[in-house]
Write an enzyme that holds these catalytic residues in place. Structure first.
Site, PDB file in Angstrom:
ATOM      1  N   ASP A  65     -17.647  11.716   5.335  1.00  0.00           N
ATOM      2  CA  ASP A  65     -17.342  12.119   3.963  1.00  0.00           C
ATOM      3  C   ASP A  65     -17.301  10.942   2.977  1.00  0.00           C
ATOM      4  O   ASP A  65     -17.421  11.129   1.779  1.00  0.00           O
ATOM      5  CB  ASP A  65     -16.004  12.870   3.907  1.00  0.00           C
ATOM      6  CG  ASP A  65     -14.867  12.110   4.600  1.00  0.00           C
ATOM      7  OD1 ASP A  65     -15.094  10.962   5.035  1.00  0.00           O
ATOM      8  OD2 ASP A  65     -13.753  12.646   4.704  1.00  0.00           O
ATOM      9  N   HIS A  66     -17.149   9.723   3.475  1.00  0.00           N
ATOM     10  CA  HIS A  66     -16.978   8.566   2.580  1.00  0.00           C
ATOM     11  C   HIS A  66     -18.315   7.922   2.207  1.00  0.00           C
ATOM     12  O   HIS A  66     -18.642   7.783   1.047  1.00  0.00           O
ATOM     13  CB  HIS A  66     -16.090   7.504   3.246  1.00  0.00           C
ATOM     14  CG  HIS A  66     -14.621   7.800   3.203  1.00  0.00           C
ATOM     15  ND1 HIS A  66     -14.063   8.888   3.801  1.00  0.00           N
ATOM     16  CD2 HIS A  66     -13.591   7.125   2.628  1.00  0.00           C
ATOM     17  CE1 HIS A  66     -12.758   8.879   3.596  1.00  0.00           C
ATOM     18  NE2 HIS A  66     -12.441   7.820   2.886  1.00  0.00           N
ATOM     19  N   ASP A 120      -6.966   7.655   8.270  1.00  0.00           N
ATOM     20  CA  ASP A 120      -7.076   7.708   6.818  1.00  0.00           C
ATOM     21  C   ASP A 120      -5.674   7.959   6.294  1.00  0.00           C
ATOM     22  O   ASP A 120      -4.940   8.798   6.832  1.00  0.00           O
ATOM     23  CB  ASP A 120      -8.027   8.839   6.388  1.00  0.00           C
ATOM     24  CG  ASP A 120      -8.341   8.724   4.912  1.00  0.00           C
ATOM     25  OD1 ASP A 120      -9.427   8.223   4.576  1.00  0.00           O
ATOM     26  OD2 ASP A 120      -7.480   9.098   4.085  1.00  0.00           O
ATOM     27  N   ARG A 380      -5.358   7.689  -6.334  1.00  0.00           N
ATOM     28  CA  ARG A 380      -5.167   6.232  -6.454  1.00  0.00           C
ATOM     29  C   ARG A 380      -5.896   5.707  -7.675  1.00  0.00           C
ATOM     30  O   ARG A 380      -7.048   6.091  -7.928  1.00  0.00           O
ATOM     31  CB  ARG A 380      -5.723   5.507  -5.220  1.00  0.00           C
ATOM     32  CG  ARG A 380      -4.890   5.761  -4.028  1.00  0.00           C
ATOM     33  CD  ARG A 380      -5.223   4.870  -2.847  1.00  0.00           C
ATOM     34  NE  ARG A 380      -4.222   5.152  -1.845  1.00  0.00           N
ATOM     35  CZ  ARG A 380      -4.447   5.308  -0.550  1.00  0.00           C
ATOM     36  NH1 ARG A 380      -5.673   5.139  -0.081  1.00  0.00           N
ATOM     37  NH2 ARG A 380      -3.472   5.586   0.271  1.00  0.00           N
ATOM     38  N   SER A 542      -4.726   2.330   1.325  1.00  0.00           N
ATOM     39  CA  SER A 542      -5.625   2.736   2.400  1.00  0.00           C
ATOM     40  C   SER A 542      -5.196   2.237   3.775  1.00  0.00           C
ATOM     41  O   SER A 542      -4.636   1.156   3.910  1.00  0.00           O
ATOM     42  CB  SER A 542      -7.021   2.185   2.094  1.00  0.00           C
ATOM     43  OG  SER A 542      -7.795   2.082   3.268  1.00  0.00           O
ATOM     44  N   ARG A 544      -7.263   1.292   5.974  1.00  0.00           N
ATOM     45  CA  ARG A 544      -8.399   0.538   6.526  1.00  0.00           C
ATOM     46  C   ARG A 544      -7.939  -0.673   7.343  1.00  0.00           C
ATOM     47  O   ARG A 544      -7.314  -1.603   6.827  1.00  0.00           O
ATOM     48  CB  ARG A 544      -9.359   0.122   5.405  1.00  0.00           C
ATOM     49  CG  ARG A 544      -8.757  -0.706   4.305  1.00  0.00           C
ATOM     50  CD  ARG A 544      -9.680  -0.838   3.101  1.00  0.00           C
ATOM     51  NE  ARG A 544      -9.783   0.433   2.383  1.00  0.00           N
ATOM     52  CZ  ARG A 544     -10.075   0.557   1.092  1.00  0.00           C
ATOM     53  NH1 ARG A 544     -10.321  -0.498   0.355  1.00  0.00           N
ATOM     54  NH2 ARG A 544     -10.131   1.742   0.529  1.00  0.00           N
TER      55      ARG A 544
END
Ligand code: MIC
Ligand code: SF4
Length: 648
Positions: A65-66, A120, A380, A542, A544
Site C-alpha cells: 500500500d505504501h 506500522d 501526521r 513511524s 520504521r
C-alpha cells in the site's frame, strides 16, 4: 469481584509471562500480524534470516500500500519479493490496489478480543473493532510470525469517557484531535487509551477506527473501543458475523486516569503545522487561504467518510484556487462508491482520484507548492512529510476538508448552510477477497523472487567493551522517525540499506556541509562510535526500523535523550544501539555536536542499567554525564550481542 477494563481482559487472555502490574515486563501471545511493503521487505528478510519456514500465527497478512508509484523498478521488485515470500511462508498476500493495510484489515480480518501486531505505527486502528492492535518494528513482527510472544510493559489505562453525541458536521476526527489537545504527543509511553461511556454506542466502527488510528500520535501502546452491537452490525455487514463477540469493561473497572469528553460540545478542529497536537478550532482559522485539499489515508478514507464527502461535493465545483485529491482507503470503498454513484459526484466536482493506498500521506506525490496551505485528513504533519520543505500541513476531518475544497479557505463546515448528509452504514459491504492471495498449504517449493534491489539486513558487531564515541548530531524535542529516516522519494530504497543510509537526518544537512551519513561514516571508519543526542519524545511517529538499522549501519552505538518513544526504543535495542536517557535532563544543555563522549565500561553500564559518560569538549575540558537505560535481561543480551539477528 472483577474490575477489569477491556484491554486488561484481552491482556489476561494473552499473557504468557509477567505480572499484571503497571510497568512490569510482560509477554503476550500474538494472534494476527500485518506488514506493509515499506517495512515488510525487511521484516520478511529477517524472518528468513531467523530460519522460520512457516508462520505460527492464526493469521498473517502482507499488504502492499505504501510504495505504489513504481518510479523505477524498485517498488515492483519489492512487490514480487513480498508475494513470493508470503506464499513460501504461509502468509496471505494483499495485492497492490487492494487498499491501505489498516482499512483493509479492519474490513476483512479484524476480530474483537484478538491481538494484532503490525509493522506500522497505525496498527492500533484495529482497536476500533475491539482488538488489542499494536505497532512495532519489522523484526518484532517477524518474531511474532515465528510464534514468539511480544514483549511490552504492562500498561496504564487512560479511560476516555465519551458522553453525548456528535453534532452534524462534527466528526470522529474532532474527537481524537480533542484528545491530542489534552494528552499531547508527549509523555504517554506505556499507556493505553480505552474509550467507554454512553457516547460510544452512537459511533460506528469506521468512526471508532479514526480515533484509534490517530491515537498512535499520542504515543500510547494502543487505543481500544469495546465490542458491542455496533461492532456486531459492522462484522455482519462484512459477512463476518461469526467473528463477533461482546467485549466490555466491568462496570466498576478502574482506570489510571479518566478524561471526559462531551461529544455534544465538540467543534471542528485542525492539527496545525507541524505537529499533530498543535490544535486549534476551525473557527479560529476561519478565512485562512487553502491551496490544496487531500482526503484519504488510513485515518479517514472509509466508505462512510468518502460518501459524506461525495454528498457535500454533489452538484458543486472545487474552488478554482484549490486542488482536491481523494484516495479511497480500499478497493471495497472505491468499488462501493462507484456502484452507489458517489464516485460520479466526486469526479464531477473536479476532484482528482488517486489509487487506493497511502500516496501523499507518506510523500508519494501531491507535494504542495511552496508557501501554500494544505488541508489533509491524515494523521501526521511532521515538517517536510508532504515532500515540500517548509510545508504548512493542517490535519482535519473529511467534512472540514470538503468545506475548504469548496470555499478555498478554512471554513467551519457547520456554517456552509448545507443539510448534513444522511449517511447510513450499509447492510452489506461488498466483500470480495479475490485480490487476497492465499498461501499454499505447503510453501516449501515456492521460489522466492529476489531482484537486484532486494538487499540483506546488515549485521552489527557485538557491543564494544568501551564507548569511544563522537556526538554526530544533537536534535530538539519530538524528533520523529521521519526526521531520522525520510520517506517520500527515498521510500523506494527500504530494501537497500547502503543506499537508504545516505539520507539519515537529511533534513538537517546544512548546505555545503557534510551530511550526517558522511560524518557518521567518517567516525566509524576512524574506529570510533557514533552517538546521537536527542531531547524529549525522541523517535516519535513511524515504526520504521530503518531509523535504527541505517544509523547502526553507519556505526552509531548509542542514543542519549530525555525520553525515547516505545517503538523506536525497541527498534534501537533490536539492532544493538543502546537507548540511554539522561539521569539529569538538564545535562542535555552541556552537550555540543562533535564532542567526544566515552563510557569506559560499556558492558557494565548495560548490565547495571546506568553508567557515567565522560564528555570531552573542544577545549579539552571534561564533563561527567550520568546516563541510564531501562532494559530487560533479554534486551541486555540482545545489545551485548550487537542485535537480535546475532542471537540465533
Ligand atoms: C507512516 O505513516 O509514517 C508509515 C509510513 O506508515 C510508517 C511505516 C513506515 O515508515 O513504513 C508507520 O506509521 O509506521
Ligand atoms: Fe499509510 Fe499514511 Fe496510514 Fe502510514 S499513516 S499507513 S503512510 S496512510
Amino acid at each position: 469481584m472483577a474490575k477489569n477494563t477491556v484491554v486488561q481482559k484481552i491482556l489476561a487472555k494473552h499473557m504468557v509471562s509477567g505480572e499484571a502490574v503497571v510497568g512490569a515486563p510482560v509477554a503476550i501471545k500474538i494472534d494476527q500480524t500485518l506488514t506493509q511493503d515499506a517495512t515488510g521487505t525487511m521484516a520478511y528478510l529477517e524472518l528468513e534470516a531467523m530460519g522460520v519456514k512457516k508462520v505460527a500465527t492464526e493469521l498473517s497478512v502482507s499488504y502492499v500500500d505504501h510504495n505504489m508509484m513504481q518510479n523505477g523498478p524498485e517498488n515492483r521488485n519489492d512487490h514480487l519479493y513480498l508475494q513470493s515470500v508470503a506464499a513460501s511462508r504461509g502468509v496471505v498476500f494483499s495485492r497492490p490496489g487492494n487498499g491501505i493495510c489498516h482499512q483493509v484489515h479492519l474490513e476483512r480480518f479484524g476480530i474483537p478480543g484478538k491481538t494484532l501486531l503490525g509493522s506500522d505505527s497505525h496498527t492500533p486502528t484495529g482497536g476500533g473493532i475491539g482488538m488489542m492492535a499494536i505497532g512495532a518494528g519489522g523484526l518484532d513482527v517477524a518474531l511474532a510470525m515465528g510464534g514468539q510472544p511480544f514483549r511490552l510493559s504492562y500498561p496504564k489505562v487512560i479511560g476516555i469517557k465519551l458522553t453525548g453525541k456528535l453534532r452534524p458536521f462534527v466528526a470522529a476526527k474532532d474527537i481524537i484531535l480533542k484528545v491530542l489537545s489534552i494528552l499531547t504527543t508527549k509523555g504517554n509511553v506505556g499507556c493505553v487509551a480505552e474509550y467507554f461511556g454512553e457516547g460510544v454506542a452512537s459511533l460506528t466502527v469506521p468512526q471508532r477506527a479514526t480515533v484509534t488510528n490517530m491515537g498512535a500520535e499520542l504515543g500510547v501502546t494502543c487505543s481500544v473501543f469495546p465490542s458491542d452491537e455496533m461492532t456486531k452490525k459492522f462484522l455482519e455487514a462484512q459477512g463476518r458475523g461469526a467473528d463477533w463477540c461482546e467485549l466490555k469493561a466491568d462496570d466498576d473497572a478502574e482506570y489510571d486516569r479518566v478524561i471526559e469528553i462531551d461529544l455534544n460540545t465538540l467543534e471542528p478542529k485542525a492539527a496545525c503545522p507541524s505537529s499533530p497536537d498543535n490544535i486549534k478550532t476551525i473557527a479560529e482559522l476561519e478565512g485562512l487561504k487553502v491551496g490544496q485539499v487531500i482526503i484519504g489515508s488510513c485515518t479517514n478514507s472509509s466508505y462512510r467518510d468518502l460518501s459524506v464527502v461525495a454528498a457535500m461535493l454533489k452538484g458543486k465545483r472545487v474552488h478554482p484556487d484549490v486542488t482536491l485529491a481523494i484516495a479511497p482507503g480500499s478497493r471495497q470503498v472505491l468499488e462501493m462508491l462507484a456502484r452507489s454513484g458517489a464516485l460520479a459526484d466526486i469526479i464531477a466536482s473536479g476532484a482528482r482520484i488517486l489509487e487506493c493506498g497511502c500516496g501523499p500521506c507518506i510523500g508519494q506525490g501531491q507535494s504542495p507548492a511552496n508557501g501554500t496551505v494544505t488541508f489533509r485528513t491524515f494523521n501526521r504533519n511532521f515538517p517536510g512529510r508532504t515532500g515540500t520543505k517548509g510545508d504548512e500541513a493542517y490535519l482535519v476531518s473529511p467534512e472540514t476538508a470538503a468545506a475548504a475544497a469548496l470555499t478555498g479557505m478554512a471554513t467551519d463546515p457547520q456554517k456552509l448552510g448545507m443539510d448534513y448528509p444522511d449517511f447510513q452504514e450499509p447492510e452489506q459491504f461488498l466483500a470480495d477477497d479475490s485480490m487476497m492471495i492465499q498461501p499454499p498449504e505447503n510453501g516449501e517449493g515456492v521460489e522466492i523472487i529476489r531482484k537486484p534491489t532486494i538487499g540483506q539486513p546488515p549485521l552489527n558487531n557485538p557491543l564494544p567493551e568501551a564507548l569511544d564515541g563522537v556526538v554526530v548530531i544533537k536534535t530538539q524535542d519530538k524528533t520523529s522517525t521521519d526526521d531520522i529516516m525520510p520517506a517520500g522519494i527515498h521510500l523506494k530504497h527500504r530494501s537497500n540499506i547502503p543506499e537508504y543510509a545516505k539520507v539519515v537526518f537529511e533534513r538537517f544537512t546544512e548546505p555545503g556541509k557534510p551530511s550526517f551519513a558522511q560524518r557518521a561514516a567518517a567516525i566509524r571508519d576512524a574506529g570510533k562510535h557514533g552517538v546521537i543526542v536527542g531531547r524529549d519524545s525522541y523517535g516519535q511517529g513511524s515504526s520504521r526500523e530503518h531509523a535504527a538499522i541505517c544509523p547502526m549501519y553507519l556505526g552509531v552505538k548509542a542514543v542519549i535523550a530525555m525520553a525515547i518513544e516505545r517503538i523506536h526504543a525497541a527498534n534501537l535495542i533490536n539492532f544493538g544501539i543502546i537507548p540511554f536517557t539522561f539521569a539529569n535532563p538538564a545535562d542535555y544543555d552541556k552537550i555540543d555536536p562533535a564532542d567526544a563522549i566515552r563510557i569506559a565500561d560499556l558492558h557494565g553500564a548495560v548490565k547495571a542499567g546506568e553508567g557515567v559518560a565522560v564528555l570531552e569538549k573542544a577545549d579539552g575540558s571534561t564533563v561527567e554525564i550520568p546516563v541510564k537505560t531501562k532494559l530487560t535481561d533479554e534486551d541486555k543480551a540482545i545489545i551485548l550481542a550487537g542485535g537480535r539477528l546475532n542471537l540465533k
